[in-house]
Design an enzyme around this catalytic site. Structure first.
Site, PDB file in Angstrom:
ATOM      1  CD  GLU A 196      -2.094  -5.152   5.039  1.00  0.00           C
ATOM      2  OE1 GLU A 196      -1.697  -5.547   3.987  1.00  0.00           O
ATOM      3  OE2 GLU A 196      -2.609  -3.791   4.862  1.00  0.00           O
TER       4      GLU A 196
ATOM      5  CG  HIS B  57      -4.661  -3.473   2.034  1.00  0.00           C
ATOM      6  ND1 HIS B  57      -3.724  -2.672   3.007  1.00  0.00           N
ATOM      7  CD2 HIS B  57      -4.854  -2.500   0.956  1.00  0.00           C
ATOM      8  CE1 HIS B  57      -3.744  -1.501   2.647  1.00  0.00           C
ATOM      9  NE2 HIS B  57      -4.365  -1.138   1.711  1.00  0.00           N
TER      10      HIS B  57
ATOM     11  CB  CYS C 149      -0.971   0.123   1.114  1.00  0.00           C
ATOM     12  SG  CYS C 149      -2.117   1.374   1.125  1.00  0.00           S
TER      13      CYS C 149
END
Ligand code: MN
Length: 236
Positions: free
Chosen positions: A212, A210, A107
């Site tokens: 994560e 993303h 990001c």
């Protein structure tokens, strides 16, 4: 030996405090690394020693990248930056590239790496690159909101073995012109560069989406974390 991964700290302006999204740490752990969160330091010698302790580095999400890095004035009221992250990460990125430490950007990470290496950013997608593609989804953040085309012949294509990938998206800035030395690996339907790599580096990948948030449900997210850790393990 599991590699140690230095993770750039997230910054909570209101609480004047470092914080961390658990997915960065857990994603790295599940991929076989040992994550540690960096403090904020200004001293180059101290940063150098910390970098030397790490086998790889993750440039995380967070505040906007200051447009001053790519020599633009910030658009009025649209930029929320974090000067101390920008200045610390500039030092870390330069040293890490010089020492060919494997790097993963996520990001803000792709934006920062691109800007720091001489590229430019859209400061604000809605005002500078409006399109029908939604880049700023609502929760749940692990679900995909738009697709990207994975560029054939790139390491990301080799890793995921797909031409199209549905991704989550939570950004209002984006890569505009790609920095010298970086190569596109993924493009959104409205032409935004969503993944980059640096062919000269052993491993420098950055993605706009993303992993994560999606690593528990999306196998492609874990493949990216694993590619990063395996690049370190099998480096020498
Ligand atoms: Mn996006």
């Amino acid at each position: 030996m599991k590699p140690v991964i230095g993770v750039m700290p997230l910054w909570d302006e209101e609480k004047d405090s470092i914080w961390m999204l658990p997915g960065y740490m857990d994603g790295i752990s599940r991929a076989g690394g040992i994550p540690i969160i960096f403090p904020f330091l200004e001293d180059e010698e101290e940063l150098s020693r910390l970098i030397n302790l790490c086998d790889g580095l993750v440039f995380t999400g967070g505040q906007d990248v200051s447009p001053r890095i790519y020599h633009e004035e910030p658009l009025e009221g649209l930029i929320d930056d974090c000067e101390k992250r920008d200045s610390m990460e500039e030092i870390i990125l330069e040293r890490a590239i010089a020492e060919d430490k494997p790097i993963l950007g996520i990001c803000r990470g792709i934006q920062f790496i691109n800007a720091a290496l001489g590229g430019t950013l859209y400061q604000d997608i809605p005002s500078q690159h409006p399109s029908a593609t939604d880049h700023h989804q609502q929760a749940p953040y692990e679900l995909p909101i738009h697709e990207v085309r994975i560029v054939e012949g790139t390491p990301l294509h080799e890793c995921l073995k797909v031409d199209k990938l549905p991704v989550n998206s939570l950004h209002h800035q984006a890569v505009k012109t790609v920095a010298p030395g970086l190569t596109e690996m993924a493009i959104s339907p409205d032409g935004i560069v969503e993944a980059l790599y640096r062919p000269e580096s052993h491993f420098l990948w950055a993605v706009q989406w993303h992993p994560e948030f999606s690593y528990l449900t999306d196998e492609s997210a874990m493949k990216i974390f694993r590619a990063f850790i395996e690049a370190i393990i099998y480096k020498d």
